[in-house]
Design an enzyme around this catalytic site. Sequence first.
Site, PDB file in Angstrom:
ATOM      1  N   SER A   1      55.246  59.264  35.806  1.00 10.89           N
ATOM      2  CA  SER A   1      54.251  60.098  36.477  1.00 10.89           C
ATOM      3  C   SER A   1      54.030  59.563  37.881  1.00 10.89           C
ATOM      4  O   SER A   1      54.282  58.382  38.151  1.00 10.89           O
ATOM      5  CB  SER A   1      52.930  60.059  35.697  1.00 10.89           C
ATOM      6  OG  SER A   1      51.851  60.561  36.466  1.00 10.89           O
TER       7      SER A   1
ATOM      8  N   TYR B   1      45.810  55.869  31.561  1.00 11.39           N
ATOM      9  CA  TYR B   1      47.012  56.696  31.727  1.00 11.39           C
ATOM     10  C   TYR B   1      47.951  56.075  32.759  1.00 11.39           C
ATOM     11  O   TYR B   1      49.164  55.985  32.530  1.00 11.39           O
ATOM     12  CB  TYR B   1      46.609  58.106  32.156  1.00 11.39           C
ATOM     13  CG  TYR B   1      47.774  59.046  32.336  1.00 11.39           C
ATOM     14  CD1 TYR B   1      48.438  59.569  31.231  1.00 11.39           C
ATOM     15  CD2 TYR B   1      48.214  59.413  33.603  1.00 11.39           C
ATOM     16  CE1 TYR B   1      49.511  60.439  31.385  1.00 11.39           C
ATOM     17  CE2 TYR B   1      49.286  60.276  33.767  1.00 11.39           C
ATOM     18  CZ  TYR B   1      49.927  60.787  32.660  1.00 11.39           C
ATOM     19  OH  TYR B   1      50.994  61.630  32.821  1.00 11.39           O
TER      20      TYR B   1
END
Length: 254
Positions: free
Chosen positions: A138, A151
């Site tokens: 990501s 995350y």
Amino acid sequence: MFSLKDKSVIITGGGSGIGRAISLLFAKQGAFVNIIELNQVAADETVAQILQEGGQAKAYACNIVNQGKVLEVFQQIGRVDILVNNAGIAHVGNLENTSEEDFDRIYQVNVKGAYNCLFVAIPMMKEQGGGVVLNMASVASSVGISDRFAYSMSKGAILTMTLSIAKDYLKSNIRCNCISPARVHTPFVDGFLAKNYPDNIDEMFDKLSASQPIGRMGKPEEIAHLALYLCSDEAGFVTGCDYPIDGGFTRLNN
């Protein structure tokens, strides 16, 4: 070009969003797609669409947190030419409002889940003479994003695991890369907005879209096409790389 004919592919989280788009495209390119998914219904829907379009696919219900179950499923499949570690979950919060339970949950799925699949797949690839791994990282693994503590931790781990696998298995003819998307419009995003911003979904959708300098979120199919290149023979000289696909998010937000 970009043929995956006769390749046995394992895609985690292939039941929806980016995973479904990758599954559909890889099947169109000739691969036998094995979907590993916690949501059996979603996986079956993807498989049904692949079969309807003339492709080959099979679904396996599996929680990738359980290494024994992962081993069992991989052994059923029997061969893995390409592994796409796509399954993952998100969490909103900074350090102070991330509970131990939240942290452990993100770690178990996003980090340990990918590890379990790698732990089983790499020896299989070595034995068969090589293979390709593609991990889903990501933009959060490369830049600071507010309220994404756990995350970001997990996706940073995916990025560095990618480098380690690529380095350690060069001589085994195993390539390993990762993709780092920014916001991609998937059912995951819609669910995220409904859960965390129920009173201003449209406003937050527009805000998240505008955070990409290109002015919109990505499409799952756009991520799938990059995945196809990286898993194809045409990318045979590419390993140990992270590919942002982010509408300019990491370099043009200034």
